[in-house]
Scaffold this active site. Structure first.
Site, PDB file in Angstrom:
ATOM      1  N   HIS A 121       2.565 -13.953   8.768  1.00  0.00           N
ATOM      2  CA  HIS A 121       1.807 -15.192   8.996  1.00  0.00           C
ATOM      3  C   HIS A 121       2.404 -15.980  10.156  1.00  0.00           C
ATOM      4  CE1 HIS A 121      -0.002 -14.371   5.160  1.00  0.00           C
ATOM      5  NE2 HIS A 121       1.156 -14.448   4.546  1.00  0.00           N
ATOM      6  N   GLU A 139       5.021 -19.261   2.432  1.00  0.00           N
ATOM      7  CA  GLU A 139       4.652 -19.008   1.040  1.00  0.00           C
ATOM      8  C   GLU A 139       5.873 -18.575   0.253  1.00  0.00           C
ATOM      9  OE1 GLU A 139       1.756 -15.983   1.991  1.00  0.00           O
ATOM     10  OE2 GLU A 139       3.059 -14.376   1.346  1.00  0.00           O
ATOM     11  N   HIS A 196       5.904  -8.772   5.483  1.00  0.00           N
ATOM     12  CA  HIS A 196       5.995  -8.681   4.026  1.00  0.00           C
ATOM     13  C   HIS A 196       4.804  -7.946   3.423  1.00  0.00           C
ATOM     14  CE1 HIS A 196       3.617 -12.317   4.772  1.00  0.00           C
ATOM     15  NE2 HIS A 196       3.035 -12.106   3.598  1.00  0.00           N
ATOM     16  N   ARG A 216      -2.592  -8.624   9.898  1.00  0.00           N
ATOM     17  CA  ARG A 216      -2.307  -7.340   9.272  1.00  0.00           C
ATOM     18  C   ARG A 216      -1.618  -6.433  10.295  1.00  0.00           C
ATOM     19  NH1 ARG A 216      -7.495  -5.966   7.426  1.00  0.00           N
ATOM     20  NH2 ARG A 216      -7.305  -7.297   5.618  1.00  0.00           N
TER      21      ARG A 216
HETATM   22 ZN    ZN Z   1       1.541 -13.462   2.796  1.00  0.00          ZN
END
Ligand code: ZN
Length: 337
Positions: A121, A139, A196, A216
Site C-alpha cells: 500500500h 493497517e 505483505h 498487487r
Molecule cells: Zn493490505
C-alpha cells in the site's frame, strides 16, 4: 385524563428536549456489517460467526466502515438506518469532533481459504498525489485463527532497489518474499511500503486507515475467469520500502494473563488498538474521541445489555462509564494520538 397528563408532565420533566439530544448522543452505535464475496474466501463468517450470508466464500466482513465501497449502517436506536459516513458529517460530536473529512478507520474480518495476492500500500502522500486524494493505507492484523504451521508474507529480502527490480522482473518470488511463521493471538503492524500477503487458512481482524488503495505485486500466476488479475508493478516499485524492516519490527506477541484490562497492542499516527481479555469484568471511563469495539470471542453484558461474538459497535464521545462482564475477547480501537 389526570393520569395521562401526569405521565406526560413526568416525561416532559424527565426528558426535556435538550436531554433527549444528550441521550441519543450518548447511545452505543451498533453497526450492521457488510460482506464481500471473494474467490479466496472461506466459510467461517457464516459457520463460526453465525452471520446470515446468502452465499459461499464471504472472504471479508466490513464490520465498521464508512468507505464508499461499503458504508455500514447503524442497526438500532435513534440513528437506526443512518450510515456511518452520514453520521460522521451530521453528528461530529459523537466522534469527539475529530478533524477529518472522512471517518478515519475501517475494521474488517478477513477469512482466507486460499493465499491472497502479494500486495503493498502507498502512504498518504503518494496516494493523495496518485490516487485522487485518497488516504494511504497503514493497517494491522490481529490473528484470530491460524493452522498449526501458518505463515504470512511480511517484507522482502532485496538489499536495494536494483535487486528488488531484478527479482520482480525475473519472477524470483521464492527468493524475494519473506515468509514469517505466525500463530493465533499474534499482532502485526503493516506500514505503507511493506510487501505483505495473508496465506490460506488464516483468519484476521484488521484495523486500517479508511482506504481501499492496494497495489498487487504478484498473484501466483492465477487466473480469474480465464484471465490473470491486474498487477500494479510500477506503482508497487515506487512505494516498496527497501531494504525491508527486520521482521521483529512487525510482530507483537500478545501477552498471556493480561486479563480484565485494556492491553495496548499498538499506538501509531493513525490508530491505537487494544485487546481485552475478560473473564470476570472490566470498568473504565470512555475517555477517547470514540472507541470502536469488535467482539471476537465469547459473550457477556455491556452496561446491562447482552453482547456476543460478532457484535461490532462504537462507544461515543462522553459515553461515561463502561462496564463489561462475562467471558469475552474484544479488539478495540480509536484514532492515533
Ligand atoms: Zn493490505
Amino acid at each position: 385524563m389526570f393520569r395521562e397528563n401526569f405521565v406526560k408532565d413526568v416525561e416532559n420533566s424527565r426528558y426535556p428536549k435538550e436531554d433527549n439530544n444528550k441521550k441519543s448522543a450518548n447511545e452505543i452505535l451498533y453497526i450492521t456489517p457488510i460482506f464481500k464475496q471473494m474467490i479466496w474466501g472461506g466459510n467461517r463468517l457464516a459457520n463460526e460467526w453465525k452471520y446470515d450470508i446468502p452465499y459461499e466464500n464471504a472472504g471479508e466482513c466490513w464490520a465498521v466502515s464508512a468507505h464508499p465501497n461499503g458504508d455500514c449502517v447503524v442497526k438500532e436506536g435513534s440513528y437506526a438506518g443512518k450510515s456511518l459516513s452520514q453520521l460522521w458529517k451530521e453528528k461530529p460530536e459523537i466522534f469527539g469532533n475529530t478533524v477529518s473529512d472522512k471517518f478515519p478507520l475501517l475494521i474488517k474480518i478477513i477469512d482466507a481459504n486460499a493465499d491472497l495476492s502479494i500486495q503493498v500500500h502507498p502512504d498518504d502522500e503518494y496516494a493523495k498525489k496518485n490516487e485522487n486524494g485518497s488516504f494511504g493505507k497503514t493497517e494491522c492484523w490481529y490473528i484470530l485463527d491460524a493452522p498449526a504451521d501458518a505463515a504470512l508474507i511480511i517484507g522482502h529480502n532485496a538489499r536495494d532497489k536494483k535487486e528488488l527490480e531484478e527479482m520482480i522482473h525475473d519472477g524470483k518470488w521464492d527468493q524475494l518474499l519473506r515468509e514469517v511463521p505466525v500463530k493465533k493471538g499474534d499482532f502485526i503492524q503493516i506500514d505503507p511500503g511493506t510487501v505483505h500477503a495473508i496465506k490460506g487458512g488464516i483468519e484476521i481482524l484488521e484495523t486500517q486507515q479508511n482506504s481501499d488503495i492496494t497495489y498487487r505485486v504478484y498473484d501466483y500466476d492465477r487466473l480469474e475467469e480465464g484471465k490473470p488479475r491486474e498487477l500494479h508493478i510500477d506503482k508497487s516499485m515506487d512505494v516498496i520500502t527497501v531494504p525491508a524492516k527486520p521482521v521483529e519490527g512487525y510482530i507483537i506477541h500478545t501477552a498471556q494473563n493480561e486479563t480484565n484490562k485494556m492491553q495496548l497492542l499498538i499506538s501509531c499516527k493513525y490508530y491505537r488498538v487494544w485487546k481485552l481479555d475478560i473473564d470476570k469484568s472490566i470498568s473504565f471511563t470512555q475517555k477517547y474521541p470514540f472507541l470502536i469495539m469488535s467482539i471476537t470471542e465469547g459473550k457477556g453484558i455491556l452496561n446491562g445489555r447482552p453482547v456476543k461474538k460478532g457484535d461490532h459497535f462504537i462507544l461515543p464521545n462522553n459515553f461515561g462509564n463502561v462496564n463489561i462482564q462475562g467471558n469475552i475477547e474484544i479488539i478495540a480501537s480509536t484514532i492515533g494520538k
